[in-house]
Design an enzyme around this catalytic site. Structure first.
Site, mmCIF file in Angstrom:
data_model
loop_
_atom_site.group_PDB
_atom_site.id
_atom_site.type_symbol
_atom_site.label_atom_id
_atom_site.label_comp_id
_atom_site.label_asym_id
_atom_site.label_seq_id
_atom_site.Cartn_x
_atom_site.Cartn_y
_atom_site.Cartn_z
ATOM 1 N N ASN A 1 111.785 72.274 -18.262
ATOM 2 C CA ASN A 1 110.955 71.088 -18.535
ATOM 3 C C ASN A 1 109.961 70.776 -17.423
ATOM 4 O O ASN A 1 109.220 69.809 -17.545
ATOM 5 C CB ASN A 1 111.859 69.867 -18.747
ATOM 6 C CG ASN A 1 112.535 69.404 -17.472
ATOM 7 O OD1 ASN A 1 112.996 70.224 -16.672
ATOM 8 N ND2 ASN A 1 112.595 68.109 -17.265
ATOM 9 N N TYR A 2 109.923 71.537 -16.332
ATOM 10 C CA TYR A 2 108.968 71.215 -15.266
ATOM 11 C C TYR A 2 107.545 71.463 -15.776
ATOM 12 O O TYR A 2 107.143 72.601 -16.013
ATOM 13 C CB TYR A 2 109.230 72.045 -13.998
ATOM 14 C CG TYR A 2 110.501 71.673 -13.234
ATOM 15 C CD1 TYR A 2 111.263 70.549 -13.568
ATOM 16 C CD2 TYR A 2 110.936 72.438 -12.159
ATOM 17 C CE1 TYR A 2 112.417 70.223 -12.861
ATOM 18 C CE2 TYR A 2 112.088 72.106 -11.443
ATOM 19 C CZ TYR A 2 112.820 71.005 -11.811
ATOM 20 O OH TYR A 2 113.964 70.681 -11.108
ATOM 21 N N THR A 3 106.824 70.362 -15.884
ATOM 22 C CA THR A 3 105.452 70.378 -16.409
ATOM 23 C C THR A 3 105.362 71.229 -17.685
ATOM 24 O O THR A 3 104.552 72.153 -17.797
ATOM 25 C CB THR A 3 104.435 70.810 -15.328
ATOM 26 O OG1 THR A 3 104.746 70.095 -14.127
ATOM 27 C CG2 THR A 3 103.015 70.454 -15.727
ATOM 28 N N LYS B 1 116.851 76.091 -15.547
ATOM 29 C CA LYS B 1 117.752 75.079 -16.127
ATOM 30 C C LYS B 1 117.401 74.789 -17.586
ATOM 31 O O LYS B 1 116.250 74.970 -17.997
ATOM 32 C CB LYS B 1 117.638 73.755 -15.354
ATOM 33 C CG LYS B 1 117.619 73.909 -13.853
ATOM 34 C CD LYS B 1 117.564 72.586 -13.135
ATOM 35 C CE LYS B 1 117.227 72.772 -11.671
ATOM 36 N NZ LYS B 1 115.805 72.879 -11.387
#
Ligand code: NAP
Length: 348
Positions: A61-63, A90
């Site tokens: 989900n990072y950016t 993750k």
């Protein structure tokens, strides 16, 4: 660089891991956090590798997946052989609008791993972590799904992040009795300004030989040297815009005041000193450092060479000590002659 095993495994990882949450164009939730484009990412990854780092952390989900994509692309651009690096990512956080685009169910884990492998341009993930606590999915379902991925060779080791001590203990018990892949690591917030996990989590990790990967070691930049009691909103620092992770500010100013003369004596930044304090803790397998500029990364890399004296560590431990909390405070009253290091720490 120094290396340690990833928890109780045979895999060697650098004591500093490079976290790539700064990669991306600052969209969505990561508005204040991600500012690094592909060219900048290539430079940071090269500096990390030249500094001896072999361990990289990211998340689906990072950016909106950009961090994974850019990390994978940088490793390709720099011609880094896959076996020279350890890639951790993750699953769990929301990645789409659908009911099941979130969580630690078998379905979402199976969808999530394929998407991560694609973005990272690799056929396996070294460490696959459940990013948060899913209170809906039965624990055994999550562990079985992770075990399937290990059997399939898509994932080599599994871990969790931001879980409570009781739930990690329960998961380790299920893994052992059902012969499933066990959590080898916990990724958790820990800094000199936030030592909460020393109460219940650190004793658990030490007892069960689970490695600790530390996130936000500078409390999101608060401990970098730019902030102080008199300078609480410096320009060009993400923490000014995004007040995370949560810390007791008054306590932090006192800690920074004790750190200042120690940092001066070593001719180093508060950032480097904060990282050296964490690196001196035996429970820590690797500290995940973040940086948006090469100079920041170089400063942080030098923490490996900073050795603090017992007196300096004592001063830092004392000013940042946790207030006693039950049952920690009652332990010294009952059989002080039977206390191990874990009980002494929480009872102090
Ligand atoms: N599992 C989780 O839930 C979770 C949560 C958060 C992070 N993480 C992982 O942990 C990694 C690190 O987290 P983080 O970025 O929050 O770490 P951090 O070390 O607490 O903060 C990094 C930020 O501090 C500033 N900084 C870093 N080094 C500096 C230096 N030497 N001098 C001055 N400023 C400096 C930079 O921001 P400014 O220049 O803007 O001040 C940088 O982006 C992430 O990349 C990610 O992989 C995991």
């Amino acid at each position: 660089m120094e290396y340690a095993t990833l928890g109780h495994t045979g895999l060697l990882v650098s004591k500093l891991c490079f976290g790539t949450m700064t990669f991306g164009d600052g969209r969505g939730l990561f508005k204040a956090l991600s500012v690094v484009g592909q060219a900048g990412a290539d430079q940071l990854i090269k500096t990390a590798i030249d500094g001896g780092i072999n361990f990289f952390d990211t998340a689906d989900n990072y950016t909106e997946g950009q961090s994974e994509q850019m990390l994978g692309q940088s490793l390709k651009n720099l011609n880094v052989a896959r076996q020279q690096v350890v890639i951790a990512t993750k699953v769990y956080s929301r990645v789409g609008p659908g009911r099941n685009d979130v969580g630690a169910s078998r379905g979402h884990i199976m969808d999530g791993v394929e998407a991560s492998l694609r973005r990272l341009q690799t056929d396996h993930i070294d460490l696959y972590q459940i990013h948060g606590n899913d209170s809906v999915t039965p624990l055994e379902e999550t562990l079985r799904a992770l075990d399937t991925l290990v059997q399939q060779g898509k994932v080599r080791y599994v871990g969790c992040s931001n879980w409570q001590a009781w739930k990690i203990a329960k998961a380790l018990g299920i893994s052992e009795f059902k012969d499933l892949a066990r959590f080898d690591t916990l990724q958790a917030y820990y800094s000199i300004a936030g030592r909460d996990l020393e109460r219940e989590i650190v004793p658990l990790l030490e007892s069960e030989k689970v490695g600790l990967l530390v996130w936000s070691p500078l409390a999101g930049g608060l401990l970098s040297g730019k902030f102080s009691r008199t300078k609480q909103k410096p320009a060009d620092s993400r923490r000014t815009e995004y007040d995370f992770p949560l810390v007791d500010k008054e306590r932090t100013w006192k800690i920074l005041e004790v750190m200042a003369p120690i940092a001066k004596a070593h001719g180093c930044s508060a950032a480097r000193l904060s990282l050296a304090w964490l690196l001196a803790k035996p429970v820590v397998s690797s500290v995940i450092i973040g940086a948006k500029r090469v100079e920041q990364l170089q400063d942080n890399l030098a923490a490996i060479e900073l050795t603090l004296t017992p007196d300096e560590l004592g001063q830092l431990d004392e000013v940042s000590a946790l207030a006693p909390e039950y049952p920690g405070w009652v332990l010294p009253f009952q059989g002080a002659d039977r206390m191990g290091p874990a009980e002494r720490r929480v009872g102090a």
